[in-house]
Enzyme design. Structure first.
Site, mmCIF file in Angstrom:
data_model
loop_
_atom_site.group_PDB
_atom_site.id
_atom_site.type_symbol
_atom_site.label_atom_id
_atom_site.label_comp_id
_atom_site.label_asym_id
_atom_site.label_seq_id
_atom_site.Cartn_x
_atom_site.Cartn_y
_atom_site.Cartn_z
ATOM 1 N N TYR A 64 0.741 -1.108 -0.010
ATOM 2 C CA TYR A 64 -0.019 0.047 0.098
ATOM 3 C C TYR A 64 0.965 1.196 -0.015
ATOM 4 C CZ TYR A 64 -3.832 -3.235 0.831
ATOM 5 O OH TYR A 64 -4.780 -4.232 1.107
ATOM 6 N N HIS A 67 -0.661 -12.362 0.488
ATOM 7 C CA HIS A 67 -1.538 -11.347 -0.097
ATOM 8 C C HIS A 67 -2.319 -11.912 -1.363
ATOM 9 C CE1 HIS A 67 -2.133 -6.559 -0.621
ATOM 10 N NE2 HIS A 67 -3.081 -7.309 -0.951
ATOM 11 N N SER A 71 -12.767 -4.476 0.227
ATOM 12 C CA SER A 71 -13.452 -3.570 -0.642
ATOM 13 C C SER A 71 -15.029 -3.763 -0.193
ATOM 14 C CB SER A 71 -13.365 -3.860 -2.192
ATOM 15 O OG SER A 71 -11.921 -3.189 -2.543
ATOM 16 N N PRO A 72 -15.523 -3.826 1.072
ATOM 17 C CA PRO A 72 -16.750 -4.199 1.306
ATOM 18 C C PRO A 72 -17.992 -3.154 0.883
ATOM 19 C CG PRO A 72 -15.453 -3.269 3.236
ATOM 20 C CD PRO A 72 -14.600 -3.489 2.119
ATOM 21 N N LEU A 73 -17.407 -1.995 0.623
ATOM 22 C CA LEU A 73 -18.414 -0.865 -0.050
ATOM 23 C C LEU A 73 -18.479 -0.659 -1.539
ATOM 24 C CD1 LEU A 73 -17.565 1.544 3.276
ATOM 25 C CD2 LEU A 73 -19.354 -0.439 2.980
ATOM 26 N N GLY A 74 -17.499 -1.909 -2.089
ATOM 27 C CA GLY A 74 -17.559 -1.597 -3.614
ATOM 28 C C GLY A 74 -16.083 -1.084 -4.129
HETATM 29 N N1 LIG Z 1 -6.530 -8.246 0.053
HETATM 30 C C1 LIG Z 1 -6.639 -7.493 -1.079
HETATM 31 O O1 LIG Z 1 -6.182 -8.103 -2.015
HETATM 32 C C2 LIG Z 1 -7.427 -6.073 -0.810
HETATM 33 C C3 LIG Z 1 -7.769 -5.468 -2.004
HETATM 34 C C4 LIG Z 1 -8.279 -4.190 -1.630
HETATM 35 C C5 LIG Z 1 -8.429 -3.802 -0.470
HETATM 36 N N2 LIG Z 1 -8.004 -4.521 0.622
HETATM 37 C C6 LIG Z 1 -8.260 -4.112 1.935
HETATM 38 O O2 LIG Z 1 -9.622 -3.916 2.132
HETATM 39 C C7 LIG Z 1 -9.508 -2.581 2.619
HETATM 40 C C8 LIG Z 1 -11.156 -1.861 2.069
HETATM 41 O O3 LIG Z 1 -11.319 -1.765 0.650
HETATM 42 P P1 LIG Z 1 -11.186 -0.492 -0.208
HETATM 43 O O4 LIG Z 1 -10.748 0.581 0.693
HETATM 44 O O5 LIG Z 1 -10.543 -0.854 -1.424
HETATM 45 O O6 LIG Z 1 -12.696 0.061 -0.396
HETATM 46 P P2 LIG Z 1 -13.968 0.022 0.380
HETATM 47 O O7 LIG Z 1 -13.814 -0.301 1.702
HETATM 48 O O8 LIG Z 1 -15.143 -0.861 -0.356
HETATM 49 O O9 LIG Z 1 -14.298 1.642 0.286
HETATM 50 C C9 LIG Z 1 -13.327 2.505 0.672
HETATM 51 C C10 LIG Z 1 -13.950 4.093 0.417
HETATM 52 O O10 LIG Z 1 -15.236 4.102 0.828
HETATM 53 C C11 LIG Z 1 -15.250 5.626 1.472
HETATM 54 N N3 LIG Z 1 -16.157 5.053 2.790
HETATM 55 C C12 LIG Z 1 -15.974 4.110 3.826
HETATM 56 N N4 LIG Z 1 -16.724 4.239 4.652
HETATM 57 C C13 LIG Z 1 -17.608 5.341 4.267
HETATM 58 C C14 LIG Z 1 -18.980 5.764 4.895
HETATM 59 N N5 LIG Z 1 -19.087 5.170 6.243
HETATM 60 N N6 LIG Z 1 -19.405 6.659 4.287
HETATM 61 C C15 LIG Z 1 -18.919 6.996 3.407
HETATM 62 N N7 LIG Z 1 -17.992 6.809 2.513
HETATM 63 C C16 LIG Z 1 -17.341 5.868 3.282
HETATM 64 C C17 LIG Z 1 -14.099 5.908 1.826
HETATM 65 O O11 LIG Z 1 -14.042 7.228 1.446
HETATM 66 P P3 LIG Z 1 -13.177 8.419 2.003
HETATM 67 O O12 LIG Z 1 -11.687 7.887 1.387
HETATM 68 O O13 LIG Z 1 -13.467 9.631 1.605
HETATM 69 O O14 LIG Z 1 -13.045 8.196 3.582
HETATM 70 C C18 LIG Z 1 -13.181 4.896 0.847
HETATM 71 O O15 LIG Z 1 -12.277 5.718 0.060
HETATM 72 C C19 LIG Z 1 -8.502 -1.603 1.969
HETATM 73 O O16 LIG Z 1 -8.424 -0.590 2.501
HETATM 74 C C20 LIG Z 1 -7.269 -2.726 2.372
HETATM 75 O O17 LIG Z 1 -7.025 -2.588 3.501
HETATM 76 C C21 LIG Z 1 -7.268 -5.797 0.305
#
Ligand SMILES: NC(=O)c1ccc[n+]([C@@H]2O[C@H](COP(=O)([O-])OP(=O)(O)OC[C@H]3O[C@@H](n4cnc5c(N)ncnc54)[C@H](OP(=O)(O)O)[C@@H]3O)[C@@H](O)[C@H]2O)c1
Length: 286
Positions: A53, A128, A208-211
């Site tokens: 990251y 990973h 990416s639980p929120l997409g």
């Molecule tokens: N293992 C893997 O291959 C892998 C791949 C991808 C991700 N991950 C992990 O999973 C985590 C989560 O996934 P992600 O960050 O890709 O996507 P996500 O959690 O689906 O979405 C993140 C985005 O949602 C917004 N958000 C979160 N909570 C919110 C709320 N309550 N209201 C409004 N907006 C909200 C945030 O906005 P703001 O930025 O404006 O706060 C953020 O940019 C990553 O951070 C990482 O640690 C792992």
């Protein structure tokens, strides 16, 4: 905040995903540290990160270093916080993600992560992503050695199918504590792995639980059924999405990403949002 089991630890039912604070589009360090502190203030005790990251080639481990800095600067007690990192992905600096699952690479990457996190042993280390050029058993074998050597305290895998979960559990001698796979209203094909983990009592961490970072803003418009339940409860669609996941199985611990304090404050409240069985069933079918 509701608690869940992760290996031999107890952590908040909602974790914090660190990726948006370190890759392309990241905020300045001050806002990132405020975001991590807001998570801690809200009772979050699981922070997910990875050595990959980062944005530029010369800043491997940007997110791990950021989290270590934020934890050191936090005024309160952080002894219960579990920082879960990952190895096996690399970012050459052109925006792409490459893989390296060679045992010698993983072992040196884990030691570098421990150093950046400022710990003797990493709380949870996750492989990973499978590397098609390296037998999966060899990569997971390196994780087993890291456990045996005490470089890591607990082991997890990510982006694994059911067969790989079983294989990893066997290679680790029953010490696999977590599986981190993509899972969201838009991406449900890992429900089989979620249910498999539920059967085995292994934590399932939806990523990416929120997409995902670039799609999270569209959650309400793309998934109207989730917004309708949110309206009924007077909460955000993000809280409903996370509460729905929590209701699917007691092993589920979502790790929503955030780069703003208000995002993680809102997401953390999902741990205490109770949906009815009918709501959960209707969202599962939506
Ligand atoms: N293992 C893997 O291959 C892998 C791949 C991808 C991700 N991950 C992990 O999973 C985590 C989560 O996934 P992600 O960050 O890709 O996507 P996500 O959690 O689906 O979405 C993140 C985005 O949602 C917004 N958000 C979160 N909570 C919110 C709320 N309550 N209201 C409004 N907006 C909200 C945030 O906005 P703001 O930025 O404006 O706060 C953020 O940019 C990553 O951070 C990482 O640690 C792992």
């Amino acid at each position: 905040m509701q608690q869940r089991h992760l290996g031999n630890r107890t952590v908040s039912a909602i974790g914090l995903g660190g990726m948006p604070m370190s890759i392309e589009g990241r905020p300045d360090e001050e806002r990132s540290i405020a975001t991590i502190h807001a998570a801690l203030d809200a009772g979050v005790t699981l922070i997910d990160t990875a050595d990959s990251y980062h944005r530029d080639a010369n800043e491997v481990g940007h997110n791990e270093s950021l989290i270590a800095t934020a934890l050191r600067a936090y005024g309160g007690d952080t002894s219960e916080v579990l920082v879960a990192t990952k190895g096996g992905h690399l970012r050459p600096g052109d925006g792409s993600w490459t893989k390296d699952g060679r045992p010698e690479y993983l072992k040196s990457a884990a030691k570098a992560s421990a150093q950046r996190l400022g710990v003797d042993a990493i709380g949870l280390y996750q492989f990973h992503r499978p590397d098609p050029n390296v037998p999966y058993a060899d990569s997971v074998g390196a994780i087993a050695e890291l456990l045996d050597e005490g470089v890591i305290q607990m082991a997890g895998i990510s982006n694994a199918d059911v067969g790989q979960i079983d294989q990893a559990q066997e290679i680790l001698g029953g010490r696999l504590v977590s599986v981190q796979n993509q899972f969201s209203p838009a991406f449900r094909s890992s429900l089989g792995e979620l249910e498999h983990c539920a059967g085995l009592g292994i934590a399932f961490l939806p990523w990416s639980p929120l997409g995902g970072i670039s799609n999270a803003a569209e959650l309400a418009t793309r998934h109207a059924a989730f917004q309708r339940v949110a309206d009924a409860h007077g909460v955000s669609v993000y809280q409903v999405t996370l509460a729905w996941m929590l209701a699917l199985a007691p092993v589920v611990i979502p790790i929503p990403g955030a780069s703003r304090p208000t995002s993680i404050q809102d997401s953390a409240a999902a741990a205490d949002l109770e949906l009815t069985a009918d709501e959960v069933a209707s969202l599962s079918e939506a």
